[in-house]
Each structure stands twice: as C-alpha cells, then as structure tokens.
Design a protein around this motif. Structure first.
Motif, PDB file in Angstrom:
ATOM      1  N   ARG A 258     -62.659  83.254 -64.797  1.00 21.50           N
ATOM      2  CA  ARG A 258     -63.570  83.091 -63.660  1.00 21.50           C
ATOM      3  C   ARG A 258     -62.736  82.935 -62.393  1.00 21.50           C
ATOM      4  NH1 ARG A 258     -65.315  77.153 -65.748  1.00 21.50           N
ATOM      5  NH2 ARG A 258     -63.576  75.949 -64.875  1.00 21.50           N
ATOM      6  N   LEU A 259     -63.352  83.231 -61.266  1.00 23.15           N
ATOM      7  CA  LEU A 259     -62.677  83.059 -59.986  1.00 23.15           C
ATOM      8  C   LEU A 259     -62.451  81.581 -59.698  1.00 23.15           C
ATOM      9  CD1 LEU A 259     -64.631  85.617 -57.795  1.00 23.15           C
ATOM     10  CD2 LEU A 259     -62.173  85.681 -58.244  1.00 23.15           C
ATOM     11  N   ARG A 260     -61.329  81.279 -59.068  1.00 30.25           N
ATOM     12  CA  ARG A 260     -61.093  79.934 -58.543  1.00 30.25           C
ATOM     13  C   ARG A 260     -60.873  80.064 -57.036  1.00 30.25           C
ATOM     14  NH1 ARG A 260     -55.465  79.453 -57.783  1.00 30.25           N
ATOM     15  NH2 ARG A 260     -54.274  81.025 -58.930  1.00 30.25           N
ATOM     16  N   PRO A 261     -61.084  78.988 -56.281  1.00 30.33           N
ATOM     17  CA  PRO A 261     -60.859  79.084 -54.834  1.00 30.33           C
ATOM     18  C   PRO A 261     -59.422  79.489 -54.515  1.00 30.33           C
ATOM     19  CG  PRO A 261     -62.078  77.085 -55.369  1.00 30.33           C
ATOM     20  CD  PRO A 261     -61.635  77.682 -56.679  1.00 30.33           C
ATOM     21  N   GLY A 262     -59.279  80.301 -53.505  1.00 30.01           N
ATOM     22  CA  GLY A 262     -57.958  80.755 -53.099  1.00 30.01           C
ATOM     23  C   GLY A 262     -58.059  82.092 -52.395  1.00 30.01           C
ATOM     24  N   PRO A 263     -56.965  82.535 -51.789  1.00 31.80           N
ATOM     25  CA  PRO A 263     -56.995  83.805 -51.060  1.00 31.80           C
ATOM     26  C   PRO A 263     -57.084  85.008 -51.990  1.00 31.80           C
ATOM     27  CG  PRO A 263     -54.765  82.941 -51.141  1.00 31.80           C
ATOM     28  CD  PRO A 263     -55.643  81.878 -51.734  1.00 31.80           C
ATOM     29  N   SER A 264     -57.732  86.061 -51.515  1.00 31.60           N
ATOM     30  CA  SER A 264     -57.695  87.364 -52.176  1.00 31.60           C
ATOM     31  C   SER A 264     -56.636  88.191 -51.456  1.00 31.60           C
ATOM     32  CB  SER A 264     -59.053  88.061 -52.093  1.00 31.60           C
ATOM     33  OG  SER A 264     -60.057  87.257 -52.671  1.00 31.60           O
ATOM     34  N   ILE A 265     -55.811  88.889 -52.236  1.00 32.18           N
ATOM     35  CA  ILE A 265     -54.648  89.574 -51.675  1.00 32.18           C
ATOM     36  C   ILE A 265     -54.658  91.044 -52.087  1.00 32.18           C
ATOM     37  CG2 ILE A 265     -52.127  89.617 -51.561  1.00 32.18           C
ATOM     38  CD1 ILE A 265     -52.173  86.664 -52.474  1.00 32.18           C
ATOM     39  N   VAL A 266     -54.431  91.922 -51.131  1.00 29.36           N
ATOM     40  CA  VAL A 266     -54.259  93.351 -51.410  1.00 29.36           C
ATOM     41  C   VAL A 266     -52.839  93.741 -51.041  1.00 29.36           C
ATOM     42  CG1 VAL A 266     -54.942  95.706 -50.813  1.00 29.36           C
ATOM     43  CG2 VAL A 266     -56.683  93.914 -51.051  1.00 29.36           C
ATOM     44  N   ALA A 267     -52.106  94.261 -52.023  1.00 25.82           N
ATOM     45  CA  ALA A 267     -50.762  94.776 -51.794  1.00 25.82           C
ATOM     46  C   ALA A 267     -50.830  96.303 -51.816  1.00 25.82           C
ATOM     47  CB  ALA A 267     -49.808  94.266 -52.876  1.00 25.82           C
ATOM     48  N   VAL A 268     -50.424  96.929 -50.725  1.00 32.16           N
ATOM     49  CA  VAL A 268     -50.399  98.390 -50.662  1.00 32.16           C
ATOM     50  C   VAL A 268     -49.036  98.850 -51.160  1.00 32.16           C
ATOM     51  CG1 VAL A 268     -50.608 100.415 -49.186  1.00 32.16           C
ATOM     52  CG2 VAL A 268     -52.009  98.381 -48.727  1.00 32.16           C
ATOM     53  N   LEU A 269     -49.017  99.464 -52.346  1.00 32.08           N
ATOM     54  CA  LEU A 269     -47.759  99.861 -52.974  1.00 32.08           C
ATOM     55  C   LEU A 269     -47.270 101.219 -52.492  1.00 32.08           C
ATOM     56  CD1 LEU A 269     -48.570  98.771 -56.637  1.00 32.08           C
ATOM     57  CD2 LEU A 269     -47.593  97.404 -54.779  1.00 32.08           C
ATOM     58  N   ASP A 270     -48.210 102.119 -52.194  1.00 33.34           N
ATOM     59  CA  ASP A 270     -47.855 103.467 -51.743  1.00 33.34           C
ATOM     60  C   ASP A 270     -49.055 104.031 -51.002  1.00 33.34           C
ATOM     61  OD1 ASP A 270     -46.310 105.747 -51.432  1.00 33.34           O
ATOM     62  OD2 ASP A 270     -47.048 106.675 -53.272  1.00 33.34           O
ATOM     63  N   ARG A 271     -48.812 104.886 -50.020  1.00 37.48           N
ATOM     64  CA  ARG A 271     -49.940 105.454 -49.271  1.00 37.48           C
ATOM     65  C   ARG A 271     -49.549 106.768 -48.625  1.00 37.48           C
ATOM     66  NH1 ARG A 271     -49.905 104.747 -43.654  1.00 37.48           N
ATOM     67  NH2 ARG A 271     -48.322 103.325 -42.794  1.00 37.48           N
ATOM     68  N   ALA A 272     -50.575 107.568 -48.318  1.00 31.56           N
ATOM     69  CA  ALA A 272     -50.355 108.800 -47.563  1.00 31.56           C
ATOM     70  C   ALA A 272     -50.011 108.443 -46.119  1.00 31.56           C
ATOM     71  CB  ALA A 272     -51.610 109.666 -47.609  1.00 31.56           C
ATOM     72  N   ALA A 273     -49.395 109.381 -45.417  1.00 29.38           N
ATOM     73  CA  ALA A 273     -48.983 109.117 -44.035  1.00 29.38           C
ATOM     74  C   ALA A 273     -50.164 108.737 -43.151  1.00 29.38           C
ATOM     75  CB  ALA A 273     -48.276 110.350 -43.471  1.00 29.38           C
ATOM     76  N   ASP A 274     -51.337 109.350 -43.390  1.00 30.56           N
ATOM     77  CA  ASP A 274     -52.520 109.029 -42.584  1.00 30.56           C
ATOM     78  C   ASP A 274     -53.391 107.951 -43.215  1.00 30.56           C
ATOM     79  OD1 ASP A 274     -53.524 110.377 -44.738  1.00 30.56           O
ATOM     80  OD2 ASP A 274     -54.613 111.901 -43.580  1.00 30.56           O
TER      81      ASP A 274
END
Length: 289
Positions: A258-274
């Motif tokens: 289950r979820l616990r209180p705390g930040p949600s984090i998105v790590a962008v590992l790779d992406r297109a130039a645009d």
C-alpha cells in the motif's frame, strides 16, 4: 481493496450528515486512510470529498423538492450550519439555488451511489521492482504548482525552463544515489489527489545524507523505507501517466503493498531530443499491506 472501497462507500452513506471516520475504517480493514483515499480518487475519478458532497446534495435535493421543512432545517440535517453554506454547495452540484429547485422541481444532477467491481485486466505485464532504501535527501529547485492529471503541466514546464542550462548540469553532477539522474519530485500531495490542489514540485537529484549541498538549493528529507519502482517507455508524458493510473487500477489491488506518505519521484532515464518519447522510472513509497 475492492471490498475496502465498497465498505468506504457504505460508511459515507451511513454518515452523510456528518464527517465519516475514514482513518478508523481503514485501521479496521488493515490499511491506512491515506492509501484508501488515494485508491478511491484514482479508481472513482474524483476525490472522496467531492463524492461525499455530490451524494449529500443528491439526497438533500429530494428533501428540497418534496417541500418538507424549511431550508435551514434541511441544511442542518445534511451537515451545514447555515442556508448560505448549504446554498453554495447545492449550486455547485445542481447549478441552481435550493429555492428555485423547490419552486420549479429542477434542474437536478444526481450522483448515484458508487459500487466498485473487479474487472479482468492486466494483460500487459508491469515492469516493477521493490527497492529498500536508506534515508536520503532530494535537493534542487522547488515551487508550488496545481495538480494536473492529464497532459503536460504548464506550471512545472515553466519552472523547469526558467532554470539556466548550466544549472541542470550542476544538479546532475551533484546526484550520488538512487533514484539516479534529474528527478521530477511531487510532495505534499493532497491524499484525495484533487485536480487543481497544490503540491510541492522539486526539480533536482537524490543525494546521500552526508553529501554537502549548496545553500541555494531546496531540500526534502526522505526517511528510510521501501519503494515500488515502475519502468515505462513511450510517448511522454502519456505513457508515464497511463502507468501511474495503472498502479491504482491493477498493481495495488493485486499486490500486498500500500502507499505510504512521502514524495512521488519520476526519474527520466532516456528521452528523445524533443522529449516526445522517454524511458522513465516512477518511484512510489510503499509499505506491506
């Protein structure tokens, strides 16, 4: 979780004229009020508070139309201390004043009682891992922004583009622990996840507790705990948002976390130039259910 959500709906019906004790129900069901509210808003498509208001006004409208008792009595019976407060809530749901509805019989916008049912989904496996992390810090540049569920959040986009290019490089060089790379951090999120409610957004990196960081950066202390990490690849941000929604509809109902209180984090590992496509990791703080 499906059973717990239906019990929550029943509790709302039993206490429409007062505040239901969601935390007590959650404890009795072996979960937390925080997790129950987050799952409700994700699956119902509206926060619990909005559902309660709509149900109250649906039932109250029947009393108004029947003409039984004055409006103050109806307001008090449905949890409002004045006709003014009742009238504002009534107009927000039905689009008309209680007095006009009593006279004309409408317009009325009913909110049916919700029932949650299990459907067979999950034909696409979710790339997930459970990670136990010691305490760490998130450092970077923070701001307050409204929550937007679909599409690019222009307030976040404006915050990021306002940073000079060399600042992104400085942050990236500062990060020294997982989650790796430049991070998109959402903190202080309303458990109901109400569209438009404010949250703290931080553009930054993760560092260990003993890493010295510049005084001009904002910071979030993250205690030790477990994280569910979901990897997603595809159109950005659509693929990421689809995965985020699937955690509630598919992953949490079928896994003992289950979820616990705390930040949600998105790590962008790779992406297109645009930035039209990207490979991302979504980190959600979890605990055993």
């Amino acid at each position: 979780m499906i059973s717990a959500l239906n019990r929550l709906v029943d509790l709302v019906e039993e206490h429409l004229g007062e505040e239901a004790d969601v935390d007590a129900l959650a404890r009795a069901l072996g979960t937390t009020g925080y997790h129950l509210r987050r799952m409700f808003s994700s699956l119902a498509g509206m926060p619990l508070s909005e559902y309660v208001r709509r149900r109250r006004m649906t039932v109250a409208a029947a009393d108004v139309v029947r003409g039984e008792g004055d409006l103050l009595g109806i307001a008090v019976r449905h949890g409002y201390g004045s006709t003014e407060a009742f009238g504002r809530a009534f107009r927000a749901v039905h689009g008309a004043n209680p007095g006009d509805v009593r006279r004309d019989g409408g317009p009325l916008r009913a909110q049916p009682q919700l029932r949650f049912r299990l459907t067979v989904e999950g034909s696409t496996p979710m790339d997930t891992r459970i990670v136990e992390r010691p305490a760490f810090r998130l450092v970077g540049h923070a701001t307050r922004v409204p929550l937007i569920h679909h599409g690019v959040n222009p307030h976040i986009q404006e915050h990021i583009t306002a940073l000079p290019q060399e600042e992104h490089a400085r942050l990236k060089a500062l990060g020294d622990t997982e989650p790796r790379g430049l991070l998109q951090v959402s903190d202080d999120l309303d458990p109901d996840a109400t569209e438009g409610s404010e949250l703290t957004y931080l553009h930054g990196v993760a560092v260990t507790g003993d890493t010295r960081t510049p005084d001009d950066l904002d910071g979030i202390e993250v205690p030790a705990g477990r994280w569910a990490v979901f990897r997603t690849t595809g159109a950005y941000p659509q693929a990421l948002q689809t995965t985020w929604a699937a955690t509630a509809t598919e992953w949490f109902p079928s896994n003992p976390w289950r979820l616990r209180p705390g930040p949600s984090i998105v790590a962008v590992l790779d992406r297109a130039a645009d930035f039209s496509t990207a490979t991302c990791e979504l980190w959600l703080p979890v605990e055993p259910n």
